[in-house]
Motif scaffolding. Structure first.
Motif, short mmCIF file in Angstrom:
data_model
loop_
_atom_site.label_atom_id
_atom_site.label_comp_id
_atom_site.label_asym_id
_atom_site.label_seq_id
_atom_site.Cartn_x
_atom_site.Cartn_y
_atom_site.Cartn_z
N TRP A 60 -17.00 -14.06 -26.84
CA TRP A 60 -17.46 -13.86 -25.37
C TRP A 60 -18.19 -14.70 -24.81
CZ3 TRP A 60 -15.41 -10.27 -21.66
CH2 TRP A 60 -15.45 -9.65 -20.81
N ALA A 106 -9.13 -9.46 -21.95
CA ALA A 106 -10.74 -8.58 -22.06
C ALA A 106 -11.35 -9.80 -20.87
CB ALA A 106 -11.35 -8.61 -23.39
N GLN A 110 -11.55 -8.75 -17.26
CA GLN A 110 -12.78 -8.36 -15.90
C GLN A 110 -13.21 -9.68 -15.44
OE1 GLN A 110 -16.54 -7.62 -17.56
NE2 GLN A 110 -17.90 -9.70 -16.99
N ILE A 140 -20.68 -6.62 -18.66
CA ILE A 140 -19.58 -6.20 -18.71
C ILE A 140 -18.99 -4.98 -17.78
CG2 ILE A 140 -18.05 -5.88 -20.20
CD1 ILE A 140 -18.80 -7.16 -22.76
N ALA A 142 -15.67 -2.55 -16.27
CA ALA A 142 -14.51 -2.67 -16.58
C ALA A 142 -14.10 -1.55 -14.79
CB ALA A 142 -14.59 -0.46 -17.80
N THR A 178 -9.76 -0.34 -20.09
CA THR A 178 -9.89 -2.00 -21.16
C THR A 178 -11.65 -2.31 -20.90
OG1 THR A 178 -7.91 -2.72 -20.54
CG2 THR A 178 -9.53 -4.34 -20.38
N LEU A 179 -11.88 -2.32 -21.89
CA LEU A 179 -13.50 -2.76 -21.67
C LEU A 179 -14.33 -1.03 -21.92
CD1 LEU A 179 -13.72 -6.05 -20.16
CD2 LEU A 179 -14.40 -5.98 -22.11
N THR A 227 -9.23 -6.12 -28.08
CA THR A 227 -10.80 -6.07 -26.69
C THR A 227 -10.59 -4.01 -26.96
OG1 THR A 227 -8.05 -6.47 -25.52
CG2 THR A 227 -9.29 -5.19 -24.62
#
Ligand SMILES: Cc1cc2nc3c(=O)[nH]c(=O)nc-3n(C[C@H](O)[C@H](O)[C@H](O)COP(=O)(O)OP(=O)(O)OC[C@H]3O[C@@H](n4cnc5c(N)ncnc54)[C@H](O)[C@@H]3O)c2cc1C
Length: 400
Positions: A60, A106, A110, A140, A142, A178-179, A227
């Motif tokens: 990442w 992922a 984002q 990060i 979501a 996700t995330l 992910t």
């Protein structure tokens, strides 16, 4: 996508770039990222990370260093400010070069939902606070609409945000996000006026290090296991008015606008991966001998691979067309739904067809094929199922 006078949204893609991206499956922008990813994002420990649902954090951060997380973000916030077609080609290249499809998913998620929403609807203060961290890979995000009881029927959500002085107090349980387990900030959709139904939904920035919010641990799933995926639970979380994204009641319009980019383009990385999968099926068809000849000499096998190629090419062209429409600021609702539908079905069909070509080898964990099949199936669900895309297309056609 509206082009605003603050110059926050990506520049309009050049017409020549659009044509080139449509006609060249090996576009240099895509191949440059594919080569970089193959070299810099090795998959040595991928089988183990897949088994343990471990996020490839180093990968990442490497993507952030390569400018991918901030591709669409203007330079003044630390991004590269490229156009949407360029960003799509780069994501495709990432999927082609990096075997960790969960990392690609992922990242695409984002960029195309969280970051897109901040760019389009964030205040100057919100953008200045969040976008540099997003570009650097340290923040990060979501994007949370789904709840356990409300997936396709998203606007029936029960999460609430009640006014209390200058704050909103949020309660609710967002699921399948996700995330979520890794997120520093989440965009959360909640009802500020339940009586107004869909028009009573607003969006908020929720900072996961503050009281009143809990992130679940990583929830196990069939594919895209690298992910991070889980729930976000709000129990009396206080969001100051400054953390509301856009006006009160604008939740549905924020959601539907952002879904155009997400639906239309999120398959970029998985279509990149599908290109690798087709290439590996061709190699296998050429090298595997049966009945005294390469299996590619059997029409059943060669036609299967031809079908994989056709499905892939049609989905890729539709995705680039959608990227061009979004980048030009044109309405892309229909094309984004078509793109999501054909890409998700193509990726699932290609994964399964590849498993058939590889035989028992494709069923073994030691090879990529079985993971590729598992990774392919989530796409039939996320960003709206195929049935929901067809409903949308039919509605736009005014079939009933
Ligand atoms: C890998 C993955 C990542 C995800 N990431 C996120 C995320 O980041 N943020 C987020 O908010 N959500 C996320 N989701 C949730 C996802 O958006 C929902 O799962 C999806 O919208 C489907 O909802 P559901 O699972 O409740 O299925 P349901 O809505 O219960 O649907 C079940 C079945 O009924 C069908 N169906 C339902 N309604 C209709 C209808 N009107 N017409 C025809 N058929 C219908 C569906 O097509 C499906 O076949 C993710 C899901 C997955 C699998």
């Amino acid at each position: 996508m509206q082009h605003d006078d603050r110059g926050l949204l990506p520049p309009r893609p050049d017409d020549a770039l659009v044509v080139d991206a449509l006609v060249r499956a090996d576009h240099p922008i895509k191949m440059a990222v594919a080569d970089w990813a193959a070299d810099q994002l090795p998959g040595d420990d991928l089988i183990e990370r897949d088994k343990n649902s471990t996020f490839f954090e180093k990968g990442w951060l490497a993507c952030a260093d390569r400018g991918l997380t901030g591709a669409l973000v203007p330079e003044r916030f630390g991004g590269r400010g490229v156009d949407v077609v360029t960003a799509t080609l780069e994501l495709e290249g990432l999927g082609l070069g990096c075997r960790d499809t969960g990392l690609g998913f992922a990242l695409a998620s984002q960029i195309l939902s969280f970051t897109d929403a901040i760019l389009r609807f964030g205040s100057e203060e919100q953008q200045a606070a969040l976008l540099p961290g997003v570009c650097a890979g340290h923040t990060i995000g979501a994007f949370c609409i789904t709840e356990h009881e409300t997936g396709s029927d998203a606007y029936a959500m029960t999460a609430t945000a009640e006014r209390d002085g200058d704050d909103y107090v949020l309660h609710g349980h967002k699921a399948h996000i996700t995330l979520a387990p890794a997120a520093d900030v989440a965009i959360v959709f909640a009802k500020t006026n339940p009586a107004a139904g869909a028009w009573g939904i607003s969006a908020f920035l929720v900072h996961t290090d503050r009281p009143g919010v809990t992130r679940s641990g990583v929830i196990e799933k069939m594919g895209l296991r690298t992910t991070p995926f889980g729930d976000l639970i709000l129990d009396g979380y206080r969001a100051p008015e400054a953390d509301r994204l856009g006006p009160e009641g604008a939740g549905v319009s924020i959601f539907t606008t952002c879904m155009e980019s997400e639906r239309g383009l999120i398959f970029a990385t998985q279509l990149g991966a599908a290109e690798r999968i087709i290439g590996e099926a061709i190699d296998r068809a050429r090298s595997r001998q049966a009945f005294g000849q390469p299996i590619g000499g059997f029409q059943a096998v060669s036609h299967r691979i031809a079908d994989m190629k056709v499905a892939h090419e049609l989905a890729r062209v539709q995705m680039i067309k959608t990227a061009a429409l979004i980048g030009r600021g044109d309405t892309a609702t229909m094309d984004a739904a078509i793109s999501k539908l054909v890409a998700s079905e193509a990726v699932a069909d290609i994964g399964l067809a590849a498993a058939r070509v590889h035989g028992a080898r494709g069923y073994l964990t030691d090879h990529d094929v079985e993971r590729d099949v598992r990774d392919a199936l989530g796409g039939l669900v996320y960003s709206g199922t195929s049935d929901i895309q067809k409903n949308l297309i039919a509605r736009l056609l005014r079939v009933s």
